[in-house]
Design a protein around this motif. Structure first.
Motif, PDB file in Angstrom:
ATOM      1  N   HIS A  17       0.862  -1.186   0.000  1.00 35.33           N
ATOM      2  CA  HIS A  17       0.000   0.000   0.000  1.00 35.33           C
ATOM      3  C   HIS A  17       0.894   1.229   0.000  1.00 35.33           C
ATOM      4  CE1 HIS A  17      -3.352   2.609   1.099  1.00 35.33           C
ATOM      5  NE2 HIS A  17      -2.537   3.170   1.969  1.00 35.33           N
ATOM      6  N   GLY A  18       0.507   2.239  -0.744  1.00 35.51           N
ATOM      7  CA  GLY A  18       1.244   3.487  -0.756  1.00 35.51           C
ATOM      8  C   GLY A  18       2.183   3.592  -1.946  1.00 35.51           C
ATOM      9  N   ARG A  31       6.959   3.795  -7.322  1.00 37.54           N
ATOM     10  CA  ARG A  31       6.495   2.404  -7.287  1.00 37.54           C
ATOM     11  C   ARG A  31       5.386   2.287  -6.262  1.00 37.54           C
ATOM     12  NH1 ARG A  31      11.889  -0.836  -8.110  1.00 37.54           N
ATOM     13  NH2 ARG A  31      12.692   0.381  -9.842  1.00 37.54           N
ATOM     14  N   GLY A  32       4.260   1.748  -6.708  1.00 37.75           N
ATOM     15  CA  GLY A  32       3.100   1.601  -5.844  1.00 37.75           C
ATOM     16  C   GLY A  32       2.794   0.147  -5.554  1.00 37.75           C
ATOM     17  N   THR A  55       4.146   8.455   0.363  1.00 34.74           N
ATOM     18  CA  THR A  55       2.903   8.416   1.132  1.00 34.74           C
ATOM     19  C   THR A  55       3.117   7.438   2.272  1.00 34.74           C
ATOM     20  OG1 THR A  55       1.958   6.560  -0.103  1.00 34.74           O
ATOM     21  CG2 THR A  55       1.550   8.773  -0.987  1.00 34.74           C
ATOM     22  N   ASP A  56       2.137   7.280   3.117  1.00 31.86           N
ATOM     23  CA  ASP A  56       2.188   6.203   4.098  1.00 31.86           C
ATOM     24  C   ASP A  56       2.253   4.897   3.320  1.00 31.86           C
ATOM     25  OD1 ASP A  56       1.990   7.954   6.222  1.00 31.86           O
ATOM     26  OD2 ASP A  56      -0.167   7.707   6.449  1.00 31.86           O
ATOM     27  N   VAL A  57       3.108   3.984   3.747  1.00 33.60           N
ATOM     28  CA  VAL A  57       3.265   2.720   3.030  1.00 33.60           C
ATOM     29  C   VAL A  57       3.162   1.536   3.981  1.00 33.60           C
ATOM     30  CG1 VAL A  57       4.672   3.659   1.163  1.00 33.60           C
ATOM     31  CG2 VAL A  57       5.789   2.783   3.199  1.00 33.60           C
ATOM     32  N   ARG A  58       2.753   0.425   3.414  1.00 36.33           N
ATOM     33  CA  ARG A  58       2.837  -0.884   4.056  1.00 36.33           C
ATOM     34  C   ARG A  58       3.695  -1.728   3.151  1.00 36.33           C
ATOM     35  NH1 ARG A  58      -3.105  -2.578   5.380  1.00 36.33           N
ATOM     36  NH2 ARG A  58      -3.227  -1.216   3.620  1.00 36.33           N
ATOM     37  N   LEU A  59       4.735  -2.330   3.719  1.00 33.54           N
ATOM     38  CA  LEU A  59       5.699  -3.103   2.947  1.00 33.54           C
ATOM     39  C   LEU A  59       5.855  -4.490   3.534  1.00 33.54           C
ATOM     40  CD1 LEU A  59       8.482  -0.373   2.885  1.00 33.54           C
ATOM     41  CD2 LEU A  59       6.847  -0.839   1.069  1.00 33.54           C
TER      42      LEU A  59
END
Length: 73
Positions: A17-18, A31-32, A55-59
C-alpha cells in the motif's frame, strides 16, 4: 528514508500500500502497490540509490536468504 548509500539492506521490499520514490543516477521512478524494490536497484554498480516513502506505506520485507530459497525451491 528507507534505503540510501549508508543503508545495508539486502533482499527486497514488496509494496502492499502506498507509493515509494526510487532515485538512481539514471532518474526517478514511483512504485506503488504490487511493485518491488530490491537489491537489483544496485546492479548497475551504483551505490547511489535512495528509496523514500512518498505516502504512508505498508511493505513486506523479504531477506536475501528467503528470496533465494524461494527461487531454488
Amino acid at each position: 528514508m528507507l534505503v540510501d548509500a549508508e543503508t545495508s539492506r539486502s533482499g527486497l521490499l514488496l509494496v502492499m500500500h502506498g507509493v515509494l520514490l526510487v532515485e538512481t543516477p539514471e532518474g526517478e521512478e514511483e512504485r506503488g502497490a504490487g511493485r518491488i524494490v530490491g537489491e537489483w536497484e544496485k546492479l548497475d554498480g551504483s551505490e547511489d540509490v535512495r528509496v523514500t516513502a512518498k505516502t504512508d506505506v505498508r511493505l513486506i520485507a523479504v531477506d536475501r536468504a528467503a528470496y533465494e530459497a524461494a527461487l531454488t525451491g
